[in-house]
Design a protein around this motif. Structure first.
Motif, PDB file in Angstrom:
ATOM      1  N   ARG A  51      -6.655 -18.599  -8.644  1.00  0.00           N
ATOM      2  CA  ARG A  51      -6.896 -17.873  -7.402  1.00  0.00           C
ATOM      3  C   ARG A  51      -6.829 -16.376  -7.660  1.00  0.00           C
ATOM      4  O   ARG A  51      -5.909 -15.885  -8.322  1.00  0.00           O
ATOM      5  CB  ARG A  51      -5.846 -18.276  -6.366  1.00  0.00           C
ATOM      6  N   VAL A  52      -7.799 -15.661  -7.154  1.00  0.00           N
ATOM      7  CA  VAL A  52      -7.902 -14.236  -7.417  1.00  0.00           C
ATOM      8  C   VAL A  52      -7.148 -13.472  -6.334  1.00  0.00           C
ATOM      9  O   VAL A  52      -7.377 -13.670  -5.145  1.00  0.00           O
ATOM     10  CB  VAL A  52      -9.378 -13.791  -7.457  1.00  0.00           C
ATOM     11  N   ARG A  53      -6.270 -12.597  -6.767  1.00  0.00           N
ATOM     12  CA  ARG A  53      -5.507 -11.756  -5.850  1.00  0.00           C
ATOM     13  C   ARG A  53      -5.797 -10.298  -6.163  1.00  0.00           C
ATOM     14  O   ARG A  53      -6.290  -9.964  -7.228  1.00  0.00           O
ATOM     15  CB  ARG A  53      -3.999 -12.032  -5.973  1.00  0.00           C
ATOM     16  N   ARG A  54      -5.461  -9.441  -5.233  1.00  0.00           N
ATOM     17  CA  ARG A  54      -5.664  -8.014  -5.427  1.00  0.00           C
ATOM     18  C   ARG A  54      -4.674  -7.472  -6.446  1.00  0.00           C
ATOM     19  O   ARG A  54      -3.614  -8.042  -6.685  1.00  0.00           O
ATOM     20  CB  ARG A  54      -5.505  -7.278  -4.100  1.00  0.00           C
ATOM     21  N   PHE A  55      -5.049  -6.342  -7.038  1.00  0.00           N
ATOM     22  CA  PHE A  55      -4.169  -5.680  -7.984  1.00  0.00           C
ATOM     23  C   PHE A  55      -3.068  -4.942  -7.224  1.00  0.00           C
ATOM     24  O   PHE A  55      -3.313  -4.348  -6.179  1.00  0.00           O
ATOM     25  CB  PHE A  55      -4.962  -4.698  -8.841  1.00  0.00           C
ATOM     26  N   TRP A  56      -1.864  -4.971  -7.783  1.00  0.00           N
ATOM     27  CA  TRP A  56      -0.717  -4.297  -7.176  1.00  0.00           C
ATOM     28  C   TRP A  56      -0.497  -2.954  -7.857  1.00  0.00           C
ATOM     29  O   TRP A  56      -0.538  -2.842  -9.082  1.00  0.00           O
ATOM     30  CB  TRP A  56       0.550  -5.149  -7.307  1.00  0.00           C
ATOM     31  N   ALA A  57      -0.253  -1.923  -7.044  1.00  0.00           N
ATOM     32  CA  ALA A  57       0.030  -0.597  -7.573  1.00  0.00           C
ATOM     33  C   ALA A  57       1.456  -0.542  -8.107  1.00  0.00           C
ATOM     34  O   ALA A  57       2.339  -1.262  -7.648  1.00  0.00           O
ATOM     35  CB  ALA A  57      -0.163   0.459  -6.482  1.00  0.00           C
ATOM     36  N   ALA A  58       1.662   0.331  -9.080  1.00  0.00           N
ATOM     37  CA  ALA A  58       2.996   0.456  -9.678  1.00  0.00           C
ATOM     38  C   ALA A  58       3.977   1.171  -8.749  1.00  0.00           C
ATOM     39  O   ALA A  58       5.186   0.985  -8.871  1.00  0.00           O
ATOM     40  CB  ALA A  58       2.895   1.214 -11.000  1.00  0.00           C
ATOM     41  N   ARG A  59       3.474   1.999  -7.834  1.00  0.00           N
ATOM     42  CA  ARG A  59       4.316   2.762  -6.888  1.00  0.00           C
ATOM     43  C   ARG A  59       5.348   3.613  -7.634  1.00  0.00           C
ATOM     44  O   ARG A  59       6.511   3.702  -7.243  1.00  0.00           O
ATOM     45  CB  ARG A  59       5.061   1.829  -5.929  1.00  0.00           C
ATOM     46  N   ARG A  60       4.949   4.239  -8.703  1.00  0.00           N
ATOM     47  CA  ARG A  60       5.900   4.990  -9.511  1.00  0.00           C
ATOM     48  C   ARG A  60       6.433   6.220  -8.781  1.00  0.00           C
ATOM     49  O   ARG A  60       7.628   6.512  -8.830  1.00  0.00           O
ATOM     50  CB  ARG A  60       5.239   5.406 -10.818  1.00  0.00           C
ATOM     51  N   VAL A  61       5.563   6.964  -8.104  1.00  0.00           N
ATOM     52  CA  VAL A  61       6.001   8.193  -7.436  1.00  0.00           C
ATOM     53  C   VAL A  61       6.965   7.898  -6.282  1.00  0.00           C
ATOM     54  O   VAL A  61       8.064   8.474  -6.223  1.00  0.00           O
ATOM     55  CB  VAL A  61       4.783   8.995  -6.948  1.00  0.00           C
ATOM     56  N   PRO A  62       6.632   6.997  -5.330  1.00  0.00           N
ATOM     57  CA  PRO A  62       7.617   6.709  -4.276  1.00  0.00           C
ATOM     58  C   PRO A  62       8.921   6.130  -4.816  1.00  0.00           C
ATOM     59  O   PRO A  62      10.001   6.470  -4.329  1.00  0.00           O
ATOM     60  CB  PRO A  62       6.889   5.678  -3.383  1.00  0.00           C
TER      61      PRO A  62
END
Length: 230
Positions: A51-62
């Motif tokens: 199943r294909v899911r969206r890519f998750w951001a690393a959220r490094r700055v927040p």
């Protein structure tokens, strides 16, 4: 000098020897392959698509900002508590904060503003934690479970624009690709607009399929004449 083999199992004159399995035939002598050909894996060996899911951001700055704030506040509070335990006075900011929390009413302007800011920051952090992010990356179909690929929306728009420009009569094209929709505005300087629109829609349908996206966007096409000069 050799002598021909005799016996019930020996081939008679004019008969060839029994067929022997060839490499890559799966041992059945029929020439059919069972998922491999000459030792090379084929598509039949590929694992079923996951199943294909969206890519998750690393959220490094927040995450870095929040960690720095928490670390700084906790360190300052720990130092002040240790100073009080050592028979020293608490810092002025902590005394004023404790007095303000004890004396100010709940409908005070600064209390309401502080609560509103805390709620907004909390909701923002929850949204960041619960949403994937990376809206500019469109996930592509997964042919193998251990391989993931994505396509930038600008690259997808450029590919669709090139497809539309191949249609006869199209002078210019503007494409805007979103997660689930692709808006195309074309300018045609000759040919009937309905015919141009039909050809553009057909070309874009092929283009979207060739992009290999897991969730192909719905394409809407608008065709108009170029503006008159003067």
């Amino acid at each position: 000098m050799t002598t021909p083999a005799t016996g019930p199992g020996a081939p008679g004159p004019g008969h060839d020897a029994p067929d022997t399995p060839r490499p890559g035939t799966g041992g059945n002598g029929t020439g059919e392959t069972s998922g491999r050909q000459d030792g090379v894996p084929v598509l039949a060996d590929a694992a079923p698509a996951a199943r294909v899911r969206r890519f998750w951001a690393a959220r490094r700055v927040p995450a870095a900002v929040l960690a720095a704030l928490v670390l700084g506040g906790a360190g300052l509070l720990l130092y002040d508590v240790a100073a009080v335990r050592a028979d020293r006075q608490a810092m002025a900011w902590r005394r004023e904060l404790a007095d303000g929390l004890a004396t100010r009413p709940l409908d005070d302007t600064w209390v309401v503003v502080g609560a509103a800011v805390a709620v907004v920051l909390g909701v923002w952090l929850l949204v960041l934690a619960a949403t994937p992010g990376l809206r500019e990356i469109l996930p592509m179909r997964r042919e193998h479970a251990d391989v993931r690929a994505g396509l930038d929306r600008e690259a997808a728009a450029l590919a669709l624009r090139d497809r539309a420009m191949e249609v006869s009569g199209v002078q210019s094209v503007r494409v805007r690709v979103r997660r689930s929709k692709a808006a195309v505005k074309a300018v045609s300087h000759f040919r009937d607009l309905d015919e141009v629109r039909a050809d553009v829609e057909s070309a874009l349908a092929t283009g979207v399929e060739e992009l290999g996206l897991a969730h192909p966007p719905a394409v809407t096409v608008r065709v108009a004449r170029p503006p008159r000069k003067g």
